[in-house]
Write a protein that holds these residues in place. Structure first.
Motif, PDB file in Angstrom:
ATOM      1  N   SER A 180      -4.390   1.415  14.514  1.00  0.00           N
ATOM      2  CA  SER A 180      -3.471   1.158  15.629  1.00  0.00           C
ATOM      3  C   SER A 180      -2.478   2.300  15.835  1.00  0.00           C
ATOM      4  O   SER A 180      -1.896   2.441  16.915  1.00  0.00           O
ATOM      5  CB  SER A 180      -2.712  -0.149  15.399  1.00  0.00           C
ATOM      6  OG  SER A 180      -1.801  -0.031  14.318  1.00  0.00           O
ATOM      7  N   SER A 181      -2.287   3.116  14.806  1.00  0.00           N
ATOM      8  CA  SER A 181      -1.315   4.215  14.892  1.00  0.00           C
ATOM      9  C   SER A 181      -1.900   5.486  15.501  1.00  0.00           C
ATOM     10  O   SER A 181      -1.160   6.428  15.801  1.00  0.00           O
ATOM     11  CB  SER A 181      -0.763   4.536  13.497  1.00  0.00           C
ATOM     12  OG  SER A 181      -1.777   5.102  12.677  1.00  0.00           O
ATOM     13  N   ILE A 182      -3.219   5.527  15.698  1.00  0.00           N
ATOM     14  CA  ILE A 182      -3.865   6.723  16.246  1.00  0.00           C
ATOM     15  C   ILE A 182      -3.798   6.694  17.770  1.00  0.00           C
ATOM     16  O   ILE A 182      -4.336   5.797  18.406  1.00  0.00           O
ATOM     17  CB  ILE A 182      -5.326   6.819  15.770  1.00  0.00           C
ATOM     18  CG1 ILE A 182      -5.380   6.894  14.244  1.00  0.00           C
ATOM     19  CG2 ILE A 182      -6.014   8.039  16.389  1.00  0.00           C
ATOM     20  CD1 ILE A 182      -6.791   6.888  13.679  1.00  0.00           C
ATOM     21  N   LYS A 183      -3.123   7.677  18.343  1.00  0.00           N
ATOM     22  CA  LYS A 183      -2.939   7.748  19.789  1.00  0.00           C
ATOM     23  C   LYS A 183      -3.461   9.086  20.320  1.00  0.00           C
ATOM     24  O   LYS A 183      -3.506  10.076  19.592  1.00  0.00           O
ATOM     25  CB  LYS A 183      -1.455   7.615  20.143  1.00  0.00           C
ATOM     26  CG  LYS A 183      -0.768   6.381  19.559  1.00  0.00           C
ATOM     27  CD  LYS A 183      -1.336   5.103  20.126  1.00  0.00           C
ATOM     28  CE  LYS A 183      -0.612   3.888  19.564  1.00  0.00           C
ATOM     29  NZ  LYS A 183      -1.227   2.622  20.018  1.00  0.00           N
ATOM     30  N   PRO A 184      -3.839   9.129  21.608  1.00  0.00           N
ATOM     31  CA  PRO A 184      -4.282  10.404  22.199  1.00  0.00           C
ATOM     32  C   PRO A 184      -3.174  11.445  22.145  1.00  0.00           C
ATOM     33  O   PRO A 184      -1.984  11.095  22.227  1.00  0.00           O
ATOM     34  CB  PRO A 184      -4.609  10.014  23.649  1.00  0.00           C
ATOM     35  CG  PRO A 184      -4.839   8.547  23.628  1.00  0.00           C
ATOM     36  CD  PRO A 184      -3.919   8.012  22.569  1.00  0.00           C
ATOM     37  N   PRO A 185      -3.512  12.710  22.015  1.00  0.00           N
ATOM     38  CA  PRO A 185      -2.490  13.763  21.976  1.00  0.00           C
ATOM     39  C   PRO A 185      -1.759  13.875  23.318  1.00  0.00           C
ATOM     40  O   PRO A 185      -2.256  13.426  24.356  1.00  0.00           O
ATOM     41  CB  PRO A 185      -3.302  15.028  21.677  1.00  0.00           C
ATOM     42  CG  PRO A 185      -4.699  14.705  22.111  1.00  0.00           C
ATOM     43  CD  PRO A 185      -4.874  13.244  21.858  1.00  0.00           C
TER      44      PRO A 185
END
Length: 210
Positions: A180-185
């Motif tokens: 859930s903590s991985i977001k697009p740059p």
């Protein structure tokens, strides 16, 4: 001279057009891989949430198949994306790999549930066998069946299975939090809608015995 300039402009325009096409193709490939990963994860989480009734054995087969598909996505990305897309590529691979970790955690969790339920069923049968002998102390068959049971071992199996489940559910929750903590740059051309939304991570409560 004029012809040389025109020829140079044609070459430059062709190169820029190719770069634009390559960029579009690479972003499209990354978005497609991420979106497919998200669709698989969303379905899996919905099953865990109770949205679909799927036998545990079938669920395990599904998650294993999902992981194979995710491995293929990573191979495709590494083989077809140029170095200029290293930020988006790193994000895509990180997102896909972490989703694969979640799938593996879900598979392990499912296996602990199977073992715990088998252990509980065995305990219930053992209790029933012992209770039958208590109710029929003069029955030789009931006595023999009761003597064949090892209630301590059966109880210990249940305790171990429950402990394994507790560890597996904690690991699953941690892996899910990492995903859930991985977001697009920042300023990425990969749409934010391609990844799991905050709602996808809500209301996932897995119980051992229903």
């Amino acid at each position: 001279m004029k012809k040389a300039i025109i020829a140079l402009l044609v070459v430059v325009m062709a190169f820029l057009s190719f770069q634009k096409y390559q960029e579009h193709t690479e972003i499209e490939l990354l978005t497609r891989a991420i979106s497919d990963t998200t669709a698989r994860a969303s379905t899996t989480l919905d099953i865990l949430r109770g949205g679909h009734r799927v036998p545990i054995a079938d669920f395990i087969k599904q998650t294993e198949a999902h992981n194979q598909a995710l491995s293929n996505h990573i191979i495709s990305i590494k083989s077809n994306i140029g170095s200029k897309r290293h930020v988006e590529t790193a994000f895509a691979i990180s997102y896909i790999e972490q989703t694969a970790i979640v799938f593996r955690s879900a598979t392990k969790l499912s296996r602990t549930i199977i073992e715990a339920r088998l252990a509980k069923d065995k305990l219930n049968k053992t209790i029933a066998t012992l209770q039958n002998f208590v109710n029929n102390p003069g029955n030789d068959r009931a006595r023999y069946a009761a003597n064949m049971e090892d209630s301590d071992a059966v109880s210990q199996r249940v305790d171990i299975a429950k402990a394994d489940f507790d560890v597996a559910i904690l690991q699953f929750q941690l892996d899910l939090t990492d995903l859930s903590s991985i977001k697009p740059p920042n300023k990425s051309k990969i749409p934010a809608t391609a990844i799991l939304s905050a709602n996808d991570f809500k209301d996932i409560e897995i119980t051992l015995f229903k």
